[in-house]
Design an enzyme around this catalytic site. Sequence first.
Site, PDB file in Angstrom:
ATOM      1  N   ASN A  53      92.760  48.323 131.895  1.00  0.00           N
ATOM      2  CA  ASN A  53      92.171  49.655 132.005  1.00  0.00           C
ATOM      3  C   ASN A  53      91.225  49.915 133.309  1.00  0.00           C
ATOM      4  O   ASN A  53      90.336  48.900 133.526  1.00  0.00           O
ATOM      5  CB  ASN A  53      91.076  49.885 130.737  1.00  0.00           C
ATOM      6  CG  ASN A  53      90.155  50.920 130.692  1.00  0.00           C
ATOM      7  OD1 ASN A  53      90.219  51.887 131.460  1.00  0.00           O
ATOM      8  ND2 ASN A  53      88.925  50.820 129.977  1.00  0.00           N
TER       9      ASN A  53
ATOM     10  N   LYS B 208      89.572  52.039 134.621  1.00  0.00           N
ATOM     11  CA  LYS B 208      88.400  53.075 134.482  1.00  0.00           C
ATOM     12  C   LYS B 208      88.292  54.062 135.926  1.00  0.00           C
ATOM     13  O   LYS B 208      89.272  54.430 135.975  1.00  0.00           O
ATOM     14  CB  LYS B 208      87.277  52.153 134.351  1.00  0.00           C
ATOM     15  CG  LYS B 208      87.165  51.235 133.338  1.00  0.00           C
ATOM     16  CD  LYS B 208      85.913  50.550 133.081  1.00  0.00           C
ATOM     17  CE  LYS B 208      86.326  49.429 131.722  1.00  0.00           C
ATOM     18  NZ  LYS B 208      85.030  48.587 131.448  1.00  0.00           N
TER      19      LYS B 208
ATOM     20  N   HIS C 224      87.142  54.934 123.812  1.00  0.00           N
ATOM     21  CA  HIS C 224      86.337  53.885 124.521  1.00  0.00           C
ATOM     22  C   HIS C 224      84.931  53.955 124.444  1.00  0.00           C
ATOM     23  O   HIS C 224      84.447  55.165 124.606  1.00  0.00           O
ATOM     24  CB  HIS C 224      86.924  53.772 126.077  1.00  0.00           C
ATOM     25  CG  HIS C 224      86.766  52.558 126.678  1.00  0.00           C
ATOM     26  ND1 HIS C 224      85.466  52.446 127.157  1.00  0.00           N
ATOM     27  CD2 HIS C 224      87.226  51.497 126.999  1.00  0.00           C
ATOM     28  CE1 HIS C 224      85.135  51.063 127.574  1.00  0.00           C
ATOM     29  NE2 HIS C 224      86.495  50.678 127.765  1.00  0.00           N
TER      30      HIS C 224
ATOM     31  N   GLU D 177      82.822  53.601 126.455  1.00  0.00           N
ATOM     32  CA  GLU D 177      82.098  54.314 127.639  1.00  0.00           C
ATOM     33  C   GLU D 177      82.289  55.852 127.285  1.00  0.00           C
ATOM     34  O   GLU D 177      81.290  56.492 127.963  1.00  0.00           O
ATOM     35  CB  GLU D 177      82.813  53.906 128.840  1.00  0.00           C
ATOM     36  CG  GLU D 177      82.390  52.550 129.230  1.00  0.00           C
ATOM     37  CD  GLU D 177      83.375  51.498 130.125  1.00  0.00           C
ATOM     38  OE1 GLU D 177      83.995  52.249 130.616  1.00  0.00           O
ATOM     39  OE2 GLU D 177      82.947  50.507 130.367  1.00  0.00           O
TER      40      GLU D 177
ATOM     41  N   GLU E 260      86.888  46.104 120.878  1.00  0.00           N
ATOM     42  CA  GLU E 260      86.195  45.674 121.892  1.00  0.00           C
ATOM     43  C   GLU E 260      84.416  45.638 121.580  1.00  0.00           C
ATOM     44  O   GLU E 260      83.870  46.705 121.641  1.00  0.00           O
ATOM     45  CB  GLU E 260      86.359  46.688 123.266  1.00  0.00           C
ATOM     46  CG  GLU E 260      87.529  46.884 123.708  1.00  0.00           C
ATOM     47  CD  GLU E 260      87.579  47.245 124.947  1.00  0.00           C
ATOM     48  OE1 GLU E 260      87.912  46.645 126.010  1.00  0.00           O
ATOM     49  OE2 GLU E 260      87.155  48.534 125.138  1.00  0.00           O
TER      50      GLU E 260
ATOM     51  N   GLY F 264      82.392  44.070 130.328  1.00  0.00           N
ATOM     52  CA  GLY F 264      81.736  44.139 131.651  1.00  0.00           C
ATOM     53  C   GLY F 264      80.728  42.925 131.680  1.00  0.00           C
ATOM     54  O   GLY F 264      79.963  43.126 132.682  1.00  0.00           O
TER      55      GLY F 264
ATOM     56  N   SER G 175      85.244  41.430 128.721  1.00  0.00           N
ATOM     57  CA  SER G 175      85.131  40.210 129.757  1.00  0.00           C
ATOM     58  C   SER G 175      86.318  39.296 129.525  1.00  0.00           C
ATOM     59  O   SER G 175      85.901  37.952 129.788  1.00  0.00           O
ATOM     60  CB  SER G 175      83.756  39.593 129.451  1.00  0.00           C
ATOM     61  OG  SER G 175      82.741  40.460 129.607  1.00  0.00           O
TER      62      SER G 175
HETATM   63  P1  PGA Z   1      86.002  44.515 130.808  1.00  0.00           P
HETATM   64  O1  PGA Z   1      86.253  45.822 130.313  1.00  0.00           O
HETATM   65  O2  PGA Z   1      87.339  43.621 130.770  1.00  0.00           O
HETATM   66  O3  PGA Z   1      85.555  44.505 132.395  1.00  0.00           O
HETATM   67  O4  PGA Z   1      84.730  43.725 130.139  1.00  0.00           O
HETATM   68  C1  PGA Z   1      87.041  45.975 129.237  1.00  0.00           C
HETATM   69  C2  PGA Z   1      86.983  47.628 128.915  1.00  0.00           C
HETATM   70  O5  PGA Z   1      85.999  48.098 129.050  1.00  0.00           O
HETATM   71  O6  PGA Z   1      88.013  48.011 128.425  1.00  0.00           O
END
Ligand code: PGA
Length: 251
Positions: free
Chosen positions: A11, A13, A95, A97, A165, A171, A213
């Site tokens: 992803n 983003k 997601h 976000e 997630e 993150g 992460s």
């Molecule tokens: P990350 O993000 O691996 O940077 O923690 C995962 C995600 O939000 O899909």
Amino acid sequence: MKNNKILVVANWKMNPETAEKAAEIFQETNKAVKNLKNTKVVVCPPFVYLSELEKINNSKVILGAQDMFWEKTGSFTGEISSVMLKGESYVILGHSERRELGETDEMVAKKVVSACQSGLKPILCIGEKERDAHGEYLHFLHNQIVSSLAKLSQKYLSNLVIAYEPVWAIGKGEGGAMKPADIHETSIFIKKVLTGIYNQKDATTVPIIYGGSVNYKNAKEMITLGEVQGLLVGRESLSSKKFGELLKNVD
Ligand code: PGA
């Protein structure tokens, strides 16, 4: 029941800033994917890079999208539909976000169906914001799954991927991921919720992948000890070297 291949979804983003950089990362990812035997890799870049990356795709990497709208065409400024994404086989939906920006379970539920109707495979993201000692997060997860799948009939179940997630683990970098034992426990819970909605045989075949992460050091144990069928990788997927290492370790 496990699918044959491990599914690793990148992803990207809202990254990187330029199409040139996107092509550079993608070329490196292509190289890393070439020798994989047991891993299926899906890269989800921003929409505007999709067609350019498709042109330089060595065909082993699958391109996917990060979101889509539920209507097929019409007056929906800024949106992109499942019909327009038809060439892409996977689409991340719900997601955290996007949910943070106001996307509700009801909206996600409409997107999941629309994606399936167009032959896409939705990667439905779910996850609690925090964990509590009383298990309230389990109620939250249960409700989020049931509401996000409220419109999805049994016949489309084979298209579905669930990305678990936990929002608190996204993150966070080194050491911020969930413990594999907890991932395993939660994935069993998710399967249980699915069997409450759909028939057991089909529900247990829905792949569950973990995100939050994930890095090249912890990726392998997420799969082996966490017993999930794949990973959703954010930050680490933008670093070609580390992502290549991650894929090798998982494979
Ligand atoms: P990350 O993000 O691996 O940077 O923690 C995962 C995600 O939000 O899909």
